[in-house]
Design an enzyme around this catalytic site. Structure first.
Site, PDB file in Angstrom:
ATOM      1  N   PHE A  17       0.821  -1.214   0.000  1.00  0.00           N
ATOM      2  CA  PHE A  17       0.000   0.000   0.000  1.00  0.00           C
ATOM      3  C   PHE A  17       0.856   1.266   0.000  1.00  0.00           C
ATOM      4  CE2 PHE A  17      -2.016   2.854   3.367  1.00  0.00           C
ATOM      5  CZ  PHE A  17      -2.584   3.712   2.448  1.00  0.00           C
ATOM      6  N   ASN A  38       7.699  -9.847  -1.904  1.00  0.00           N
ATOM      7  CA  ASN A  38       7.368 -11.255  -2.114  1.00  0.00           C
ATOM      8  C   ASN A  38       5.879 -11.463  -2.361  1.00  0.00           C
ATOM      9  OD1 ASN A  38       6.297 -10.868   0.432  1.00  0.00           O
ATOM     10  ND2 ASN A  38       7.373 -12.577   1.397  1.00  0.00           N
ATOM     11  N   ASP A  62      12.559 -12.719  -1.247  1.00  0.00           N
ATOM     12  CA  ASP A  62      12.388 -12.792   0.202  1.00  0.00           C
ATOM     13  C   ASP A  62      13.435 -11.882   0.827  1.00  0.00           C
ATOM     14  OD1 ASP A  62      12.279 -13.385   2.881  1.00  0.00           O
ATOM     15  OD2 ASP A  62      12.452 -15.556   2.643  1.00  0.00           O
ATOM     16  N   TYR A 151       3.813  -7.950  15.693  1.00  0.00           N
ATOM     17  CA  TYR A 151       4.038  -6.728  14.906  1.00  0.00           C
ATOM     18  C   TYR A 151       4.705  -5.653  15.756  1.00  0.00           C
ATOM     19  CZ  TYR A 151       3.023  -2.820  11.731  1.00  0.00           C
ATOM     20  OH  TYR A 151       3.122  -1.730  10.896  1.00  0.00           O
ATOM     21  N   TYR A 165      23.098  -0.262  14.342  1.00  0.00           N
ATOM     22  CA  TYR A 165      23.886  -0.081  13.116  1.00  0.00           C
ATOM     23  C   TYR A 165      24.379   1.360  12.997  1.00  0.00           C
ATOM     24  CZ  TYR A 165      23.562  -4.541  10.658  1.00  0.00           C
ATOM     25  OH  TYR A 165      23.731  -5.849  10.275  1.00  0.00           O
TER      26      TYR A 165
END
Length: 331
Positions: A17, A38, A62, A151, A165
């Site tokens: 979306f 995917n 993937d 989620y 990172y």
């Protein structure tokens, strides 16, 4: 056309979306876009307009595995993830993996290419908030083992990984916390509030409101959300920054408004509330206003009318009928 400072971008979940709208905007700004998806919840139909442009390429893959990207890249956006409760509860392990391993693969790519990295996080990191409206400094009230946790915690982990990172590898990373967004290309059956109410209203069916309907949401039209994401990508801001509309409405009011805009008279039906459903959800966007110069431009009624028109076409509802009188779509 606004020119982009980015020559080539990689967008994971780019056929979803929001991802499809982001890809379109990047291409329109002159950026070459490699869209990775995917198609678990996305669709190639969402990017069919982009597909005619030589600057756009769609690759099915993937994203939890090393990304198939060669050549220079100066922007990586990680949007890949099931985003509706219906989808992430159907795909709990996949949701955790794409939030963790998928985010790491995107970060590895951005670090290797010395590219700007943008994580699409979510207001769900605040859980059922005890602070209102929600500021970025709020740590949240999340049930780590509830039905929504796959989620919520995947996104919280992705934020922590992005910061790691940034600190340890020097990755130029920014984090956007996206609040409820809506608009064309949402799935009719994905279970989220706006498409559910819109499809029920257009079909003349009762609008099903969970719980009392007094719980609140703020809804941001897709084009405004994408503008916010691009503003954050273009900036050197690290975030996290809330990207959403600070106008707050009850779920019942939104259901009634959508029904009225569709010209329907169907009743409201109250159904059992979902577990851990946030009682109030509204962003404080002061930081985005000050650091990005960004705020939403599309009002709720305008955005809902465009969304209703798009879904009416998708469902085959006659927009010329007395029941549905809608303006032209703005996708």
């Amino acid at each position: 056309m606004v020119r982009s400072g980015f020559q080539r971008a990689v967008v994971t979940g780019g056929a979803g979306f929001l991802g499809s709208h982001l890809c379109e905007q990047l291409v329109s700004r002159g950026t070459e876009v490699l869209c990775l998806d995917n198609f678990v919840t996305g669709s190639s139909r969402n990017v069919r307009e982009c597909a005619t442009d030589s600057r756009f390429r769609l690759v099915e893959c993937d994203v939890t595995r090393p990304l198939p990207v060669t050549g220079d890249v100066d922007l990586v956006v990680h949007l890949a993830s099931p985003a509706s409760p219906k989808d992430y509860q159907r795909l709990p392990i996949e949701t955790m993996l794409v939030g963790g391993q998928g985010c790491m693969q995107a970060l590895e790519l951005a670090t290797e290419k010395e590219a700007r990295f943008l994580l699409a996080s979510t207001s769900e990191v605040y859980g059922d908030p005890l602070e209102h409206p929600q500021r970025e400094s709020y740590w949240g009230n999340v049930n780590p083992i509830g039905p929504r946790s796959v989620y919520d915690e995947a996104k919280r982990y992705a934020e922590a990984l992005t910061c790691a990172y940034r600190r340890e590898r020097g990755t130029r990373a920014g984090i956007a916390r996206i609040f409820n967004s809506y608009g064309p290309r949402m799935q009719p059956d994905d279970g989220r509030m706006v498409p559910t109410f819109v499809c029920q209203a257009l079909r003349g069916k009762p609008l099903t409101v969970a719980g009392s309907g007094r719980q609140t949401r703020s809804v941001c039209y897709a084009s405004d959300t994408v503008r916010g994401l691009l503003a954050l990508a273009d900036s050197g801001c690290e975030g996290p920054l809330n990207i959403g509309n600070p106008q707050e409405y009850s779920v019942l009011y939104l259901a009634e408004t959508i029904r009225d805009l569709a010209g329907g008279t169907a009743p409201i039906e109250f159904v059992a509330g979902a577990a851990d459903d946030p009682r109030r959800r509204c962003p404080d966007i002061t930081a985005a206003e000050e650091q990005l110069g960004w705020q939403p431009e599309i009002g709720m009624h305008e955005g809902l009318l465009h969304t209703l028109h798009w879904f009416a076409e998708l469902l085959g509802v006659d927009t010329a009928s007395d029941r549905v009188r809608l303006p032209s779509s703005r996708a």
